[in-house]
Scaffold this motif. Structure first.
Motif, PDB file in Angstrom:
ATOM      1  N   ALA A 113      56.062  48.345  57.067  1.00  0.00           N
ATOM      2  CA  ALA A 113      56.617  47.097  56.543  1.00  0.00           C
ATOM      3  C   ALA A 113      57.073  47.223  55.087  1.00  0.00           C
ATOM      4  N   THR A 114      56.851  48.365  54.474  1.00  0.00           N
ATOM      5  CA  THR A 114      57.201  48.563  53.074  1.00  0.00           C
ATOM      6  C   THR A 114      58.659  49.004  52.955  1.00  0.00           C
ATOM      7  N   ALA A 151      59.041  54.929  45.374  1.00  0.00           N
ATOM      8  CA  ALA A 151      58.560  54.732  44.004  1.00  0.00           C
ATOM      9  C   ALA A 151      57.058  55.004  43.923  1.00  0.00           C
ATOM     10  N   GLU A 152      56.318  54.585  44.939  1.00  0.00           N
ATOM     11  CA  GLU A 152      54.868  54.831  44.965  1.00  0.00           C
ATOM     12  C   GLU A 152      54.569  56.325  45.067  1.00  0.00           C
ATOM     13  N   ILE A 153      55.331  57.017  45.877  1.00  0.00           N
ATOM     14  CA  ILE A 153      55.160  58.476  46.006  1.00  0.00           C
ATOM     15  C   ILE A 153      55.472  59.155  44.679  1.00  0.00           C
ATOM     16  N   ASP A 154      56.574  58.771  44.048  1.00  0.00           N
ATOM     17  CA  ASP A 154      56.943  59.359  42.755  1.00  0.00           C
ATOM     18  C   ASP A 154      55.852  59.133  41.711  1.00  0.00           C
ATOM     19  N   ALA A 155      55.270  57.934  41.695  1.00  0.00           N
ATOM     20  CA  ALA A 155      54.207  57.627  40.740  1.00  0.00           C
ATOM     21  C   ALA A 155      52.972  58.478  40.998  1.00  0.00           C
ATOM     22  N   ALA A 156      52.631  58.683  42.270  1.00  0.00           N
ATOM     23  CA  ALA A 156      51.460  59.496  42.621  1.00  0.00           C
ATOM     24  C   ALA A 156      51.668  60.948  42.218  1.00  0.00           C
ATOM     25  N   VAL A 157      52.859  61.467  42.467  1.00  0.00           N
ATOM     26  CA  VAL A 157      53.182  62.845  42.091  1.00  0.00           C
ATOM     27  C   VAL A 157      53.132  63.003  40.573  1.00  0.00           C
ATOM     28  N   ALA A 158      53.695  62.038  39.853  1.00  0.00           N
ATOM     29  CA  ALA A 158      53.677  62.101  38.386  1.00  0.00           C
ATOM     30  C   ALA A 158      52.253  62.063  37.848  1.00  0.00           C
ATOM     31  N   ALA A 159      51.402  61.252  38.451  1.00  0.00           N
ATOM     32  CA  ALA A 159      50.003  61.166  37.998  1.00  0.00           C
ATOM     33  C   ALA A 159      49.265  62.487  38.212  1.00  0.00           C
ATOM     34  N   VAL A 160      49.499  63.122  39.333  1.00  0.00           N
ATOM     35  CA  VAL A 160      48.846  64.419  39.604  1.00  0.00           C
ATOM     36  C   VAL A 160      49.359  65.468  38.645  1.00  0.00           C
ATOM     37  N   ARG A 161      50.652  65.508  38.405  1.00  0.00           N
ATOM     38  CA  ARG A 161      51.219  66.479  37.471  1.00  0.00           C
ATOM     39  C   ARG A 161      50.691  66.277  36.053  1.00  0.00           C
ATOM     40  N   LYS A 162      50.535  65.022  35.680  1.00  0.00           N
ATOM     41  CA  LYS A 162      50.028  64.708  34.335  1.00  0.00           C
ATOM     42  C   LYS A 162      48.575  65.155  34.171  1.00  0.00           C
ATOM     43  N   SER A 163      47.802  65.073  35.264  1.00  0.00           N
ATOM     44  CA  SER A 163      46.378  65.422  35.192  1.00  0.00           C
ATOM     45  C   SER A 163      46.137  66.939  35.111  1.00  0.00           C
ATOM     46  N   ARG A 164      47.133  67.719  35.352  1.00  0.00           N
ATOM     47  CA  ARG A 164      46.983  69.183  35.329  1.00  0.00           C
ATOM     48  C   ARG A 164      47.017  69.678  33.953  1.00  0.00           C
TER      49      ARG A 164
END
Length: 90
Positions: free
Chosen positions: A69-70, A77-90
């Motif tokens: 339903a999304t 956008a949610e996927i991009d944000a999750a990927v960016a957060a993981v990359r930032k945490s490295r």
């Protein structure tokens, strides 16, 4: 160990290649025209790969149903944000 062979070489040495896989747990990548087209792996590894694939497909289905339903742009956008957060945490 992973060995790469041509399809012709594989055909000519099938018995030896089967022994490599069965007794030494090696894997054979078979190339045709210089490109990989198949792999020969021991039956236990193949069973593990099959189970992992089935689990992946089930998980993919659950995710797909959860986001049905999304709107696509929101999901991406949610996927991009999750990927960016993981990359930032490295």
């Amino acid at each position: 160990m992973i060995t790469e062979v041509s399809a012709v070489n594989f055909r000519q040495n099938l018995g030896e290649m089967l022994n490599q896989v069965q007794y030494r747990n090696d894997s054979i990548v078979i190339n045709k025209d210089g490109r990989p087209v198949a792999a020969l792996v021991d039956a236990e590894l193949f069973a593990r790969i099959r189970r992992m694939r089935e689990r992946f497909e089930a998980l993919s289905q659950r995710i797909s149903e959860g986001y049905a339903a999304t709107p696509m742009h929101e999901g991406l956008a949610e996927i991009d944000a999750a990927v960016a957060a993981v990359r930032k945490s490295r």
